[in-house]
Design an enzyme around this catalytic site. Structure first.
Site, PDB file in Angstrom:
ATOM      1  N   ASN A  42      29.285  38.653   5.675  1.00 51.99           N
ATOM      2  CA  ASN A  42      30.724  38.650   5.400  1.00 51.99           C
ATOM      3  C   ASN A  42      30.912  38.609   3.885  1.00 51.99           C
ATOM      4  OD1 ASN A  42      30.650  35.882   4.516  1.00 51.99           O
ATOM      5  ND2 ASN A  42      30.839  35.210   6.641  1.00 51.99           N
TER       6      ASN A  42
ATOM      7  N   ASP B 234      29.656  37.856  15.308  1.00 51.23           N
ATOM      8  CA  ASP B 234      28.767  38.150  16.440  1.00 51.23           C
ATOM      9  C   ASP B 234      29.196  39.434  17.131  1.00 51.23           C
ATOM     10  OD1 ASP B 234      27.535  35.726  15.920  1.00 51.23           O
ATOM     11  OD2 ASP B 234      28.627  34.636  17.472  1.00 51.23           O
TER      12      ASP B 234
END
Length: 480
Positions: free
Chosen positions: A195, A264
């Site tokens: 991220n 995920d």
């Protein structure tokens, strides 16, 4: 964006990583405790879900893929609960059970759809000897199409470099969701999916797309990755590949309810799509759509194949607001089938002011549908200077899309929108100010197709440059 979701039923993915059990206690809150300034929650319901690499495997299974999950748990009831949920979902599990250590468990207390508290039960498995896990990994490699490593920093992937080397020898793609600041340990991976915070912790802060691209491409070279996918929250995600142009995909989230497990979902759908043979950019777009769906759900969740198909169908149906080029072409085609006329204009629209609004309202009256093409940040900077734009592309497009007179807002990355205009061939091409109609980009092809080119009168004393100067020169304090 236009593509069909392939059949994922033959896709086999080997998932290795930190598995955990997520518990949720739901209840009502009506009063504050007399013992301490905390709410009293009357628990009415509890549920359990796989977290970490377990959630990754569940997401793969939810779209029809065939995951095998490897990880480390304790020798306890939580491990048994975890394995049963996963087995019921058709996931083959191989868990090493560490004696005298608990299965990693996270307990969340939720009231009125808001998380009030999280409790973590874990010691981690940093000192666990995972030689047998490596051996089983070696045995499983040739039975799978792709290797997915989900690192939450709990110790399962302490030997990640050995796993990468074994996967390379078996010629299997290696996709990694990284953790921490030591990306050297992931050297040789096919693709990693940090991220933005994780990326900046390694590469340094980035202020715009150019800085992200520069630092990201340095990272590709430094660590030998083939590609890098940076997830950026409300800004969407950026895909960098060796030898290919950057791809900045805007977010598809309509409402952000809970970001738990969104990473995920991204890596799961991305890996499943890649293993099925989808090109990387198309797989990234599919993962981006899936992320937009899952953040609208509470807690660690999965995305179904039906939800993905519906979301893609929704994006391909004509609608108003912010669109990409493919959506716009579909929308324009459908509008013309209904006999509607098309008006098109373009510009930077950095700080929207009364002049812009008046001009756009006038333009919209020429036809049934108004398209506004907007310069991306990089071309605004080239046109207006290093301190522009004041507002990012997403913000500029959001404000324009909120105007009742505007139907579609689309970005363009070239110096002028001539290519896009000649694709759309609007009935009216409109610009404001003292533009020469013959020199307006796209005017020639519009006229050749039977359209008209109009120059609209702008409101006097209204300009973004003038507004910025007034703000800077003002002594009345910061603007509100």
């Amino acid at each position: 964006m236009s593509f069909d979701i392939p059949d994922f039923s033959a896709v086999k993915i080997l998932v290795v990583g930190d598995v955990m059990l997520d518990r949720y206690w739901h209840g009502d809150t009506h009063r504050i405790s007399p013992e301490a300034p905390v709410p009293v929650v009357r628990i009415m319901q509890n549920e359990v879900r796989p977290g970490g690499a377990g959630n990754v495997a569940l997401n793969i299974a939810a779209v029809g893929g065939k995951p095998t999950l490897m990880g480390i748990t304790g020798n306890d009831d939580e491990s048994g609960v975890l394995q049963k949920i996963l087995a019921d979902a058709g996931i083959a599990c191989h868990f090493e059970q560490a004696p005298n250590q608990p299965t990693i468990t996270k307990l969340r207390v939720i009231s009125r759809h808001q998380q009030l508290l999280r409790l973590d039960f874990e010691d981690g498995f940093q000192n666990y000897n995972a030689d047998s896990l490596i051996e089983h990994f070696r045995e499983q490699l040739n039975q799978h199409d792709l290797v997915l490593l989900s690192d939450y920093g709990k110790g399962t992937l302490n030997n990640v470099q050995m796993m990468i080397e074994l996967a390379q020898q078996a010629k299997k793609p290696i996709i990694i969701d990284p953790k921490g600041t030591d990306f050297e340990r992931y050297r040789g991976a096919t693709l990693i999916t940090p991220n933005l915070g994780e990326f900046e912790a390694v590469a340094g802060k980035v202020s715009d797309n150019d800085a992200l691209s520069s630092k990201g491409r340095s990272m590709l070279d430094q660590f030998g990755f083939e590609a890098l996918l940076v997830t950026r929250g409300e800004l969407g995600m950026t895909l960098l590949q060796n030898g290919k142009p950057d791809k900045h995909h805007p977010t598809h989230a309509q409402e952000v309810f809970d970001v738990t497990g969104a990473g995920d979902t991204v890596i799961s759908i991305l890996s499943t799509a890649l293993a099925s043979g989808m090109p990387l950019d198309a797989a990234t777009q599919l993962a981006n759509i899936a992320a937009g769906i899952v953040v609208g759900k509470l807690g660690t969740s999965t995305v179904s194949l039906a939800e993905l198909k519906y979301a893609i169908q929704e994006r391909q149906v004509a609608h108003t607001g912010m669109v990409d080029e493919e959506q716009l072409l579909t929308a324009v085609t459908q509008a013309r089938e209904r006999g509607e006329s098309i008006v098109m204009t373009n510009g930077c629209f950095d700080i929207l002011h009364a002049g812009h609004v008046t001009y756009l309202e006038q333009a919209s009256r020429l036809g049934d549908r108004l398209i506004v093409a907007v310069n991306i940040d990089e071309t605004v900077r080239a046109l207006k200077g290093a301190d522009r734009p004041v507002n990012t592309l997403w913000r500029r497009m959001t404000v324009l899309a909120a105007l009742g007179c505007v139907d579609w807002v689309v970005p363009f990355s070239e110096e002028t929108p001539e290519r896009l205009i000649c694709q759309i061939l609007p009935d009216f091409l409109v610009k404001g100010g003292d533009n020469d109609p013959d020199l307006i980009p796209g005017s020639k092809c519009v006229r050749e197709a039977g359209g008209e080119v109009r120059v609209m009168q702008l409101v006097d004393s209204c300009s973004t440059t003038g507004m910025i100067k007034t703000i800077r020169d003002s002594d009345s304090g910061p603007s509100k």
